[in-house]
Write a protein that holds these residues in place. Structure first.
Motif, mmCIF file in Angstrom:
data_model
loop_
_atom_site.group_PDB
_atom_site.id
_atom_site.type_symbol
_atom_site.label_atom_id
_atom_site.label_comp_id
_atom_site.label_asym_id
_atom_site.label_seq_id
_atom_site.Cartn_x
_atom_site.Cartn_y
_atom_site.Cartn_z
ATOM 1 N N PRO A 135 0.818 -1.219 0.000
ATOM 2 C CA PRO A 135 0.000 0.000 0.000
ATOM 3 C C PRO A 135 0.849 1.265 0.000
ATOM 4 N N HIS A 136 0.459 2.204 -0.846
ATOM 5 C CA HIS A 136 1.146 3.480 -0.912
ATOM 6 C C HIS A 136 0.600 4.379 0.203
ATOM 7 N N ASN A 137 1.199 4.248 1.364
ATOM 8 C CA ASN A 137 0.765 4.982 2.562
ATOM 9 C C ASN A 137 1.949 5.677 3.219
ATOM 10 N N PRO A 138 2.591 6.590 2.501
ATOM 11 C CA PRO A 138 3.800 7.232 3.027
ATOM 12 C C PRO A 138 3.490 8.129 4.218
ATOM 13 N N PRO A 139 4.494 8.442 5.032
ATOM 14 C CA PRO A 139 4.298 9.400 6.112
ATOM 15 C C PRO A 139 3.810 10.745 5.550
ATOM 16 N N LYS A 140 2.931 11.380 6.280
ATOM 17 C CA LYS A 140 2.351 12.642 5.820
ATOM 18 C C LYS A 140 3.421 13.684 5.541
ATOM 19 N N TYR A 160 5.007 16.345 -2.024
ATOM 20 C CA TYR A 160 4.701 16.007 -3.412
ATOM 21 C C TYR A 160 3.297 16.420 -3.851
ATOM 22 N N ARG A 161 2.442 16.820 -2.904
ATOM 23 C CA ARG A 161 1.071 17.162 -3.269
ATOM 24 C C ARG A 161 1.012 18.319 -4.262
ATOM 25 N N SER A 162 1.947 19.250 -4.152
ATOM 26 C CA SER A 162 1.936 20.413 -5.054
ATOM 27 C C SER A 162 2.642 20.148 -6.376
ATOM 28 N N LYS A 163 3.258 18.959 -6.514
ATOM 29 C CA LYS A 163 4.033 18.661 -7.723
ATOM 30 C C LYS A 163 3.240 17.909 -8.778
ATOM 31 N N THR A 164 2.016 17.481 -8.434
ATOM 32 C CA THR A 164 1.181 16.750 -9.377
ATOM 33 C C THR A 164 -0.283 16.897 -8.976
ATOM 34 N N ASP A 165 -1.160 16.840 -9.975
ATOM 35 C CA ASP A 165 -2.604 16.870 -9.702
ATOM 36 C C ASP A 165 -3.116 15.491 -9.303
ATOM 37 N N SER A 166 -2.276 14.467 -9.442
ATOM 38 C CA SER A 166 -2.689 13.095 -9.162
ATOM 39 C C SER A 166 -2.259 12.690 -7.752
ATOM 40 N N ALA A 216 1.360 11.237 -6.411
ATOM 41 C CA ALA A 216 2.084 11.878 -5.307
ATOM 42 C C ALA A 216 2.421 10.848 -4.228
ATOM 43 N N LYS A 217 1.489 9.932 -3.971
ATOM 44 C CA LYS A 217 1.734 8.894 -2.972
ATOM 45 C C LYS A 217 2.889 7.983 -3.398
ATOM 46 N N TYR A 218 2.889 7.592 -4.680
ATOM 47 C CA TYR A 218 3.970 6.719 -5.160
ATOM 48 C C TYR A 218 5.320 7.431 -5.075
ATOM 49 N N TRP A 219 5.374 8.674 -5.511
ATOM 50 C CA TRP A 219 6.621 9.425 -5.436
ATOM 51 C C TRP A 219 7.117 9.511 -3.990
ATOM 52 N N ALA A 220 6.189 9.748 -3.068
ATOM 53 C CA ALA A 220 6.558 9.836 -1.656
ATOM 54 C C ALA A 220 7.062 8.496 -1.132
ATOM 55 N N MET A 221 6.477 7.402 -1.638
ATOM 56 C CA MET A 221 6.950 6.076 -1.232
ATOM 57 C C MET A 221 8.400 5.858 -1.654
ATOM 58 N N CYS A 222 8.755 6.334 -2.842
ATOM 59 C CA CYS A 222 10.139 6.197 -3.314
ATOM 60 C C CYS A 222 11.093 6.949 -2.386
ATOM 61 N N GLN A 223 10.668 8.142 -1.934
ATOM 62 C CA GLN A 223 11.528 8.894 -1.018
ATOM 63 C C GLN A 223 11.598 8.220 0.350
ATOM 64 N N TRP A 224 10.483 7.650 0.795
ATOM 65 C CA TRP A 224 10.483 6.930 2.083
ATOM 66 C C TRP A 224 11.452 5.752 2.028
ATOM 67 N N PHE A 225 11.389 4.991 0.928
ATOM 68 C CA PHE A 225 12.338 3.889 0.743
ATOM 69 C C PHE A 225 13.768 4.406 0.792
ATOM 70 N N ASP A 226 14.021 5.533 0.122
ATOM 71 C CA ASP A 226 15.362 6.105 0.102
ATOM 72 C C ASP A 226 15.833 6.455 1.506
ATOM 73 N N GLU A 227 14.938 6.991 2.325
ATOM 74 C CA GLU A 227 15.301 7.329 3.705
ATOM 75 C C GLU A 227 15.795 6.099 4.461
ATOM 76 N N THR A 228 15.108 4.972 4.276
ATOM 77 C CA THR A 228 15.510 3.757 4.992
ATOM 78 C C THR A 228 16.864 3.253 4.494
ATOM 79 N N CYS A 229 17.122 3.430 3.199
ATOM 80 C CA CYS A 229 18.448 3.058 2.671
ATOM 81 C C CYS A 229 19.520 3.917 3.324
ATOM 82 N N GLY A 230 19.215 5.205 3.511
ATOM 83 C CA GLY A 230 20.149 6.088 4.193
ATOM 84 C C GLY A 230 20.414 5.642 5.627
ATOM 85 N N GLN A 231 19.360 5.184 6.314
ATOM 86 C CA GLN A 231 19.530 4.680 7.674
ATOM 87 C C GLN A 231 20.460 3.468 7.700
ATOM 88 N N LEU A 232 20.272 2.573 6.752
ATOM 89 C CA LEU A 232 21.102 1.366 6.695
ATOM 90 C C LEU A 232 22.560 1.722 6.419
#
Length: 451
Positions: free
Chosen positions: A218-223, A229-235, A239-255
């Protein structure tokens, strides 16, 4: 006497220095980062219009980064099985996500995953992982500890040769593709932190399989991320998918930070790949055609990165064709294990091997397989890339479809099919695909290639 003692002390110190100098260096640790459902261009270092991936951008700068990386199959279970074994799906036998069920051929719907008879089918399908030599199996005799986290379809982590892990694989409780393992990244990183602490304390070489359920639905990224991303697309789904990619990236940074903080980064090989691509629909959190499950670039292409400080010179490689079948032989060479001749991939750190590669191949099967042990029964496409040319060859299951030919340099999104105007190239590349894998059924019937 003092002079004698001084000489003895000097010789003892010299002996210690010499012994240390000639001691065998510690074998490198291995960390494998696997994205789950992300298109090859969905990173800021790949020039995406909106997605921010600072941690993976940094990893790309510090790695030998292949922008023309591929997975042979664009579906998670067979793709992950290839990454852990170094074998094509038709070789290791795990060609789809779910096994057949009673009444499947008559059109009966797939039963609930915990239905008793279907559980038996799912458990029987695990015979393939039991017969497979995995990367943890190769590493164990050298003293490596292996940790499984995240996505894992093959029952309990021990069945993959891991010494430690999160996934229990209880199919009676719907342990379909990771169960407790799917919490990694989405909840916290503590299982990996604890594992790294233990390995550091005991000076054990290690292998970490980090395959979080990200950016997968589920595309349920942190608010806090979604709001960026809400202002970067009308969809909203986009926006949720793009935010999920950044959330994944954050966890890679933690690792990666965890490795640095423990002084492990310098002796650790970090490998990055995604299991398959994803193109998000505009109006829903679903994948679009020509992405996941397809033979197209949106399904099969991925960046592949290899970071090994002091051993691998960082470089962006936009020419070499790399494949996930190469990851196991690359790791084996790095740790000093003679590569198994049964493995079809190459050592990506060997310039001569990269230079001699002429083509890469792949295969796409049904999501729900038609046979437990005959890959051809579920075959949809075979494909190959040779230089800039890509041929997609449909099987007879794909009624009415014909071969497709694309020039990826001129047409990276595969919009201009050249097959009709280049029949000789189609014939030559079709012959090469059949030489790679004839795709004959157990009964010896010919390759199921559409006309």
């Amino acid at each position: 006497m003092l002079a004698l003692m001084s000489r003895f002390t000097f010789l003892l110190a010299l002996s210690i220095v010499c012994t240390a100098s000639y001691a065998e260096p510690r074998r490198p640790n291995i960390v494998m980062i696997l994205s789950d459902d992300q298109a090859w261009g969905d990173y800021s270092f790949m020039s995406h219009e909106a997605i921010q991936t600072p941690a993976l951008d940094q990893l790309a700068r510090e790695s030998l980064t292949f922008t023309r990386g591929y997975v042979p199959n664009s579906l998670c279970r067979p793709s992950l099985s290839t990454i852990i074994s170094g074998l094509y799906p038709h070789q290791h036998g795990i060609v789809g996500n779910d096994p057949p069920w009673a009444g499947m051929q008559e059109g009966r719907k797939r039963p609930n995953h915990t239905q008793p008879q279907y559980v038996k089918n799912r458990e029987a399908y695990l015979s393939h992982i039991d017969n497979m030599k995995t990367l943890p199996d190769f590493l164990a005799p050298l003293g490596y500890r292996s940790l499984q986290t995240g996505k894992w379809w093959e029952g309990n982590y021990k069945r993959g040769g891991f010494s430690e892990g999160m996934t229990q694989g209880d199919f009676h409780k719907d342990g379909r593709h990771g169960d407790a393992g799917l919490k990694i990244g989405r909840t916290d990183m503590q299982p990996i932190e604890s594992f790294l602490d233990s390995c550091s304390e005991n000076k054990d070489p290690f292998f970490v399989w980090y395959a979080p359920f990200l950016p997968h639905t589920p595309h349920n990224p942190p608010k806090r991320i979604l709001d960026q991303y809400r202002s970067k697309t009308d969809s909203l789904p986009m926006a949720k998918y793009w935010a999920m990619c950044q959330w994944f990236d954050e966890t890679c940074g933690q690792l990666l930070t965890s490795l640095d903080e423990r002084g492990l980064a310098e002796n650790t090989i970090v490998i990055y790949v995604t299991d398959n691509g994803w193109i998000n629909e505009i109006d829903s959190s679903r994948y679009a055609p020509r992405s996941k499950r397809s033979p197209n670039e949106g399904g099969t292409r991925t960046p592949i990165m290899i970071k090994w400080p002091g051993h691998v010179a960082p470089r962006l490689d936009n020419e070499t064709l790399a494949s996930s079948i190469d990851l196991v032989p690359t790791v084996l060479a790095a740790v000093g294990i003679q590569t198994d001749n049964a493995l079809p991939g190459i050592n990506l750190l060997d310039p001569a091997a990269r230079e001699s590669r002429d083509a890469i191949f792949g295969e796409i099967f049904e999501h729900d397989i038609q046979s437990m042990d005959d890959p051809v029964a579920s075959l949809r496409y075979r494909w190959m890339i040779q230089g800039e040319l890509k041929l997609i060859l449909p099987s007879v299951r794909m009624t009415g479809e014909k071969a497709q030919l694309y020039n990826l340099k001129q047409d990276p999104h595969e919009n201009n099919d050249l097959a009709a105007t280049h029949p000789k190239i189609v014939a030559s590349m079709s012959e090469a695909i059949n030489a790679w894998w004839p795709a004959k059924s157990h009964d010896g019937s010919p390759s199921p290639t559409a006309e």
